[in-house]
Motif scaffolding. Structure first.
Motif, PDB file in Angstrom:
ATOM      1  N   LEU A  51      43.907  58.412  46.770  1.00  0.00           N
ATOM      2  CA  LEU A  51      43.196  57.709  47.840  1.00  0.00           C
ATOM      3  C   LEU A  51      43.235  56.209  47.619  1.00  0.00           C
ATOM      4  O   LEU A  51      43.483  55.733  46.518  1.00  0.00           O
ATOM      5  CB  LEU A  51      41.730  58.147  47.887  1.00  0.00           C
ATOM      6  N   THR A  52      42.991  55.476  48.696  1.00  0.00           N
ATOM      7  CA  THR A  52      42.800  54.031  48.622  1.00  0.00           C
ATOM      8  C   THR A  52      41.414  53.729  49.172  1.00  0.00           C
ATOM      9  O   THR A  52      40.749  54.604  49.735  1.00  0.00           O
ATOM     10  CB  THR A  52      43.854  53.278  49.460  1.00  0.00           C
ATOM     11  N   ARG A  53      40.981  52.486  49.038  1.00  0.00           N
ATOM     12  CA  ARG A  53      39.668  52.096  49.579  1.00  0.00           C
ATOM     13  C   ARG A  53      39.600  52.345  51.083  1.00  0.00           C
ATOM     14  O   ARG A  53      38.553  52.707  51.611  1.00  0.00           O
ATOM     15  CB  ARG A  53      39.396  50.620  49.303  1.00  0.00           C
ATOM     16  N   GLY A  54      40.706  52.168  51.763  1.00  0.00           N
ATOM     17  CA  GLY A  54      40.741  52.380  53.210  1.00  0.00           C
ATOM     18  C   GLY A  54      40.590  53.838  53.617  1.00  0.00           C
ATOM     19  O   GLY A  54      40.257  54.144  54.756  1.00  0.00           O
ATOM     20  N   ASP A  55      40.854  54.750  52.687  1.00  0.00           N
ATOM     21  CA  ASP A  55      40.763  56.181  52.980  1.00  0.00           C
ATOM     22  C   ASP A  55      39.352  56.740  52.833  1.00  0.00           C
ATOM     23  O   ASP A  55      39.086  57.859  53.268  1.00  0.00           O
ATOM     24  CB  ASP A  55      41.676  56.972  52.038  1.00  0.00           C
ATOM     25  N   VAL A  56      38.456  55.993  52.230  1.00  0.00           N
ATOM     26  CA  VAL A  56      37.127  56.515  51.893  1.00  0.00           C
ATOM     27  C   VAL A  56      36.378  57.001  53.132  1.00  0.00           C
ATOM     28  O   VAL A  56      35.889  58.135  53.167  1.00  0.00           O
ATOM     29  CB  VAL A  56      36.303  55.465  51.117  1.00  0.00           C
ATOM     30  N   GLU A  57      36.269  56.196  54.159  1.00  0.00           N
ATOM     31  CA  GLU A  57      35.537  56.595  55.370  1.00  0.00           C
ATOM     32  C   GLU A  57      36.198  57.783  56.050  1.00  0.00           C
ATOM     33  O   GLU A  57      35.528  58.702  56.505  1.00  0.00           O
ATOM     34  CB  GLU A  57      35.430  55.426  56.354  1.00  0.00           C
ATOM     35  N   GLU A  58      37.529  57.763  56.112  1.00  0.00           N
ATOM     36  CA  GLU A  58      38.255  58.855  56.752  1.00  0.00           C
ATOM     37  C   GLU A  58      38.014  60.173  56.014  1.00  0.00           C
ATOM     38  O   GLU A  58      37.795  61.206  56.635  1.00  0.00           O
ATOM     39  CB  GLU A  58      39.748  58.554  56.792  1.00  0.00           C
ATOM     40  N   MET A  59      38.046  60.145  54.711  1.00  0.00           N
ATOM     41  CA  MET A  59      37.848  61.359  53.924  1.00  0.00           C
ATOM     42  C   MET A  59      36.424  61.898  54.100  1.00  0.00           C
ATOM     43  O   MET A  59      36.227  63.110  54.132  1.00  0.00           O
ATOM     44  CB  MET A  59      38.115  61.095  52.440  1.00  0.00           C
ATOM     45  N   ALA A  60      35.474  61.033  54.220  1.00  0.00           N
ATOM     46  CA  ALA A  60      34.081  61.465  54.377  1.00  0.00           C
ATOM     47  C   ALA A  60      33.855  62.138  55.721  1.00  0.00           C
ATOM     48  O   ALA A  60      33.004  63.030  55.841  1.00  0.00           O
ATOM     49  CB  ALA A  60      33.139  60.273  54.208  1.00  0.00           C
ATOM     50  N   HIS A  61      34.603  61.750  56.742  1.00  0.00           N
ATOM     51  CA  HIS A  61      34.372  62.278  58.084  1.00  0.00           C
ATOM     52  C   HIS A  61      35.299  63.434  58.441  1.00  0.00           C
ATOM     53  O   HIS A  61      35.225  63.942  59.563  1.00  0.00           O
ATOM     54  CB  HIS A  61      34.476  61.169  59.116  1.00  0.00           C
ATOM     55  N   ARG A  62      36.127  63.849  57.502  1.00  0.00           N
ATOM     56  CA  ARG A  62      36.950  65.036  57.750  1.00  0.00           C
ATOM     57  C   ARG A  62      36.077  66.276  57.670  1.00  0.00           C
ATOM     58  O   ARG A  62      35.125  66.327  56.922  1.00  0.00           O
ATOM     59  CB  ARG A  62      38.053  65.147  56.702  1.00  0.00           C
ATOM     60  N   ARG A  63      36.469  67.261  58.397  1.00  0.00           N
ATOM     61  CA  ARG A  63      35.711  68.523  58.381  1.00  0.00           C
ATOM     62  C   ARG A  63      36.258  69.428  57.320  1.00  0.00           C
ATOM     63  O   ARG A  63      37.359  69.468  56.996  1.00  0.00           O
ATOM     64  CB  ARG A  63      35.774  69.203  59.730  1.00  0.00           C
TER      65      ARG A  63
END
Length: 63
Positions: A51-63
């Motif tokens: 992961l990168t810092r930019g992926d953090v929000e996306e990963m949290a909102h995945r189902r």
């Protein structure tokens, strides 16, 4: 008191409203915890799990 009783008889609470509200609150809390945990990692630790810092929000909102 009469206003409340009148309103209550006109607009009944939808079935499952509180269950849905509780589920939404728990989901939000889980996502918040995930974001907090991922943000606490260093860039190196994030890279180790792909992961990168930019992926953090996306990963949290995945189902």
């Amino acid at each position: 008191m009469a206003t409340f009783d009148q309103f209550r008889s006109v607009v009944p609470a939808p079935r499952g409203f509180f269950a849905n509200l509780l589920a939404a609150a728990l989901t939000w809390s889980d996502r918040r915890g995930t974001v907090r945990a991922l943000r606490a990692l260093t860039d190196r630790e994030l890279a180790d799990i792909g992961l990168t810092r930019g992926d953090v929000e996306e990963m949290a909102h995945r189902r």
